[in-house]
Design a protein around this motif. Structure first.
Motif, PDB file in Angstrom:
ATOM      1  N   GLN A 179       0.883  -1.162   0.000  1.00 28.67           N
ATOM      2  CA  GLN A 179       0.000   0.000   0.000  1.00 28.67           C
ATOM      3  C   GLN A 179       0.919   1.210   0.000  1.00 28.67           C
ATOM      4  O   GLN A 179       1.816   1.321   0.839  1.00 28.67           O
ATOM      5  N   ALA A 180       0.713   2.093  -0.947  1.00 26.67           N
ATOM      6  CA  ALA A 180       1.525   3.314  -1.056  1.00 26.67           C
ATOM      7  C   ALA A 180       0.602   4.515  -0.897  1.00 26.67           C
ATOM      8  O   ALA A 180      -0.520   4.531  -1.412  1.00 26.67           O
ATOM      9  N   VAL A 181       1.089   5.513  -0.176  1.00 27.60           N
ATOM     10  CA  VAL A 181       0.323   6.704   0.119  1.00 27.60           C
ATOM     11  C   VAL A 181       0.881   7.863  -0.701  1.00 27.60           C
ATOM     12  O   VAL A 181       2.106   8.081  -0.742  1.00 27.60           O
ATOM     13  N   LEU A 182      -0.007   8.612  -1.358  1.00 29.54           N
ATOM     14  CA  LEU A 182       0.419   9.771  -2.133  1.00 29.54           C
ATOM     15  C   LEU A 182       0.984  10.810  -1.182  1.00 29.54           C
ATOM     16  O   LEU A 182       0.289  11.330  -0.310  1.00 29.54           O
ATOM     17  N   ALA A 183       2.278  11.110  -1.346  1.00 34.07           N
ATOM     18  CA  ALA A 183       2.957  12.048  -0.455  1.00 34.07           C
ATOM     19  C   ALA A 183       2.959  13.463  -1.009  1.00 34.07           C
ATOM     20  O   ALA A 183       3.034  14.424  -0.269  1.00 34.07           O
TER      21      ALA A 183
END
Length: 190
Positions: A179-183
């Protein structure tokens, strides 16, 4: 990749996992790494994206403290002298396999470094989409798999068994659930 906007996406290690399997005698042993991080840089053209990851090798967990201590030793990972395994993604292209897959698939090519050895690795990556999370962020989901030869990375230790058999297989199957979070949000159009 629908919904995947350009920007820096950081891996959420709490909601991600890195697991592996290797043959041991007649069965398969499963393990994971619990301390890792990384980021995915999505380009305006998603096929121009890159990724990088760092895994702390001392975080290996095979559900056996004795085995984990041995794998951390110089016989295998030598974590005292080489604490990190890294991956540097170099290219993305649509996968020509899995056309009936529920989610789009891509190849993520890159260099995997274990110890002093860097080898090319191709991850078959499945994109699961983008959605808002309960904390006000935007998340993307990916599954990636690859198989590597531990001997390609200089990990030769084994125990001979009767006949021409050995205790450990050479192939390590790797699976990532990310899971990757938009930074960083993309710049607003003026």
């Amino acid at each position: 990749m629908p919904g995947l906007v350009a920007g820096r996406w950081t891996v959420d290690p709490v909601h991600s996992e890195i697991t592996f399997t290797i043959r041991h005698l007649m069965t398969t042993v499963r393990g994971s790494f619990t301390d890792f991080g990384g980021e995915i840089l999505i380009g305006e053209d998603p096929l121009a994206s890159t990724a990088r990851a760092e895994i702390r090798l001392a975080s290996i967990d095979t559900r056996s403290a004795e085995r984990d201590a041995h794998v951390r030793s110089a016989d295998f990972l030598d974590v005292e002298n080489h604490p990190l395994m890294t991956f540097e993604g170099t290219g993305v292209e649509p996968a020509t396999i899995g056309r009936r897959a529920r989610h789009p698939r891509y190849h993520l090519d890159g260099g995997l470094t274990v110890g002093d050895v860097t080898r090319p690795v191709r991850l078959l990556t499945e994109f699961h989409g983008v959605a808002p999370d309960p904390w006000g962020g935007t998340r993307a989901g990916f599954t990636a798999t690859a198989s590597i030869s531990r001997r390609d990375f200089g990990i030769e230790f084994n125990v001979p068994l009767q006949g021409d058999k050995v205790m450990l297989g050479d192939t390590i199957a790797i699976q990532l659930e990310i899971q990757a979070v938009l930074a960083t949000e993309p710049a607003a159009a003026e």
